[in-house]
Write a protein that holds these residues in place. Structure first.
Motif, short mmCIF file in Angstrom:
data_model
loop_
_atom_site.label_atom_id
_atom_site.label_comp_id
_atom_site.label_asym_id
_atom_site.label_seq_id
_atom_site.Cartn_x
_atom_site.Cartn_y
_atom_site.Cartn_z
N LYS A 13 -5.14 14.16 0.33
CA LYS A 13 -5.10 13.87 1.77
C LYS A 13 -5.28 15.14 2.57
O LYS A 13 -6.00 15.17 3.59
N PRO A 47 4.05 3.88 1.81
CA PRO A 47 4.18 4.63 3.06
C PRO A 47 3.16 5.74 3.15
O PRO A 47 2.43 6.04 2.20
N GLU A 48 3.16 6.36 4.31
CA GLU A 48 2.16 7.40 4.58
C GLU A 48 2.35 8.62 3.70
O GLU A 48 1.38 9.29 3.33
N ASP A 49 3.60 8.92 3.35
CA ASP A 49 3.87 10.12 2.55
C ASP A 49 3.77 9.87 1.05
O ASP A 49 4.12 10.74 0.27
N LYS A 74 2.07 18.28 8.48
CA LYS A 74 3.01 17.25 8.03
C LYS A 74 2.85 17.00 6.54
O LYS A 74 3.85 16.97 5.79
N PHE A 75 1.61 16.84 6.08
CA PHE A 75 1.38 16.58 4.66
C PHE A 75 1.69 17.81 3.81
O PHE A 75 2.14 17.68 2.67
N SER A 126 0.82 -1.21 0.00
CA SER A 126 0.00 0.00 0.00
C SER A 126 0.85 1.25 0.00
O SER A 126 0.37 2.32 -0.33
N ASN A 154 9.96 12.13 7.83
CA ASN A 154 9.49 10.75 7.95
C ASN A 154 10.68 9.87 8.30
O ASN A 154 11.53 9.62 7.45
N GLU A 181 -1.40 16.87 11.41
CA GLU A 181 -1.35 16.03 10.22
C GLU A 181 -1.33 16.88 8.96
O GLU A 181 -0.59 16.60 8.01
#
Length: 586
Positions: free
Chosen positions: A365, A347-349, A422-423, A345, A489, A419
């Protein structure tokens, strides 16, 4: 003759009743058969609607990320609209079944009970009237026979008396002795009885004729008329049910037509160009096309002095190419070296995606997080208003009861805002690293001598291009130019690691370490988890011991004991043209 005629009439009437009884029974059976037909049609509609609904449900999109991906295409949306319209279409068949049941089947079932009861009553009245007239006829016959018998008895008594009275030789004493007076009295009595029987017979005959007239002209015709009316009502009721049968279908035709129109409109809304453009937008990587393949002059090697151990050659020797850097003709090239890529899937970034796709994902996001923040803020505002109401009207509630929820919402907002920051940081990093369109127009000089700086620039250009998997498809390596720094990250590591290194024939069989062919600088951090790779930190300087052979991996060394592979796009390479380990391609 009279008896025969009466018998024929009764027999004919009885036959008529039998015929009518059979016909009306057949009519009832026909209504029952038609009612059964309507019931089976209703069951068929129910089953058909159920199958249509199941079909529509089977092909409805599942609640996952794939649904969001499919909904971007017009042909997918048209198919989903068709499924919804088909579901409504099934609902109209359920309406048909329901109306057939309520307006025909139930009504006919109730009517059949009434029809059977009415038929039974009419035929009971007919049999009763028939039995009564037959009983009256029997009584009339009895009166007639009694009158006939009394008349015969009176005639015999009269004849006996006249015979005795006509004998001239009989004296008075003999008359008294022989009972002449008694014979006279007997004859008179018999005549009186015959006269009474005649009166009874005449009276009952008149009564019977009246009853017979009523029977054949009033009672039986009335019963027949009732049966006829009953039969006509039955036929009329069947006709009305047949009309309703058609009207039930006709009533849903407008809605069915709308369902079909919706399907047609959905089909007409399909836009191939829009869908193809959506594919372009979905898979646009943001990488630059590869630069022109540069000419490498192998003839320069003939002019070099034969000195392989010297590290400071003349200017002419520096013009020797350090080795052919195989260009990456993405995305269609297929490599011989096999890499086993770890797909997941990501990583988050979203660092496993190409720059353009990563930018879209990060922006999406951020938008979702902002929506969640607005929802939390709306809840906070509502609770704040509620608390103010409680403060002004304590009887409505305790203001302190709202505080825990307000605190929880405040923490949620802070978390969501963190969040978002961060994004947004990742998004800024991506936008900063994305190449401009002007950089994509490069020119290469044919027969141009390349210096070490040019080689370094080529490597940097290669870093901006995606790696190619063994089957020619896009790999996760192509996004590394947008790798987020480690302080944002800690564990980015979006890169697939080769579980099998390049072919064995590329390695030296002896234990002698490979010679250094250049140096490199790590542009991004890389965590070498798999065997054969080496972890590097951003900005770290390493020695190059084996050049990228087109598979996207370069073999480097930190010291005499630490060496391994790192993604070529993670490093900036400077090769030494005269290095012993430099490789060329024939």
């Amino acid at each position: 003759m009279v008896e025969e005629r009466m018998g024929d009439c009764w027999s004919h009437t009885k036959d008529q009743f039998d015929n009518l009884e059979k016909h009306t029974q057949w009519g009832i059976e026909f209504v029952e058969k038609y009612n059964k037909f309507v019931k089976e049609r209703s069951e068929i509609e129910i089953n058909y609607a159920k199958q249509i609904r199941n079909l529509s449900k089977k092909y409805q999109p599942k609640k996952n990320s794939r649904e969001e991906e499919e909904s971007k295409y017009t042909f997918c949306r048209a198919f989903f609209t068709t499924l919804n319209e088909l579901n409504d279409y099934a609902g109209q068949h359920e309406v048909i079944a329901e109306n057939l049941t309520s307006q025909i089947f139930i009504e006919l079932t109730r009517y059949l009970q009434e029809l059977k009861a009415e038929r039974k009553t009419h035929f009971h009245d007919g049999r009763k009237a028939q039995q009564y007239i037959e009983s009256s006829w029997k009584q009339l016959e009895s009166c007639k026979r009694r009158f006939e018998r009394d008349c015969k008895e009176a005639d015999r008594a009269q004849q006996y008396f006249e015979k005795m009275d006509a004998d001239i030789n009989v004296t008075k004493a003999d008359v008294e002795k022989r009972g002449l007076n008694k014979a006279r009295q007997q004859a008179q009595m018999r005549h009186q009885m015959a006269s009474d029987s005649k009166g009874d017979y005449s009276s009952y005959l008149q009564k019977f004729n009246q009853e017979q007239n009523d029977h054949y002209h009033t009672i039986i015709p009335n019963i027949f008329q009732k049966l006829q009316d009953m039969e006509e009502k039955r036929i009329e009721r069947v006709g009305a049910c047949m009309k309703t049968f058609a009207e039930v279908d006709r009533q849903v035709l407008p809605i069915v037509g709308k369902c079909l129109d919706g399907m047609t409109t959905a089909a007409e809304s399909i836009e191939p160009k829009t869908d193809s453009q959506q594919v372009v937008e979905s898979f646009k990587s943001g990488f630059e096309p590869p630069s022109d393949v540069e000419f490498e002059d192998y003839g320069q090697a003939m002019k070099r002095t034969v000195s392989e151990n010297s590290l400071s050659n003349s200017k002419e020797s520096k013009e020797k190419p350090a080795g052919k850097s195989k260009p990456k003709l993405w995305p269609f090239i297929k490599n011989k070296n096999k890499l086993s890529l770890k797909l997941g899937s990501g990583p988050e970034d979203f660092s496993h995606l190409p720059p353009e796709q990563r930018r879209k994902k990060l922006q999406g996001k951020i938008d979702d997080l902002n929506k969640d923040i607005h929802k939390e803020m709306d809840q906070r505002d509502a609770l704040t208003k509620m608390k103010d109401v409680y403060i002004k009207n304590p009887q409505m509630g305790d203001p302190a009861s709202v505080d825990p929820r307000l605190t929880e919402i405040g923490l949620n907002i802070e978390k969501l805002q963190a969040e978002v920051q961060k994004f947004e940081g990742w998004l800024a990093e991506v936008e900063e690293r994305m190449p401009s369109k002007s950089d994509s127009h490069r020119r290469s000089g044919l027969y141009e001598t390349q210096s070490s700086v040019a080689v370094s620039n080529n490597c940097a250009q290669d870093r901006e291009r995606p790696l190619s998997s063994p089957d020619g498809s896009y790999t996760d390596e192509q996004n590394t130019e947008t790798q987020v720094k480690a302080n944002i990250n800690p564990n980015p590591n979006p890169n697939p690691i080769p579980t099998t290194m390049p072919d064995d024939e590329e390695f030296d069989d002896d234990d002698e370490p490979l010679a250094t062919i250049g140096t490199c600088k790590a542009l991004y951090p890389f965590e070498g988890h798999n065997e054969g790779t080496i972890a590097v930190a951003e900005g770290e300087l390493l020695y190059v011991i084996e050049e990228d052979k087109g598979d996207g991996w370069t073999r480097v060394r930190r010291n005499q004991d630490e060496e391994g592979y790192v993604p070529t796009s993670y490093i900036e390479v400077n090769l030494e043209p005269n290095a012993k380990g430099a490789m060329t391609y024939i």
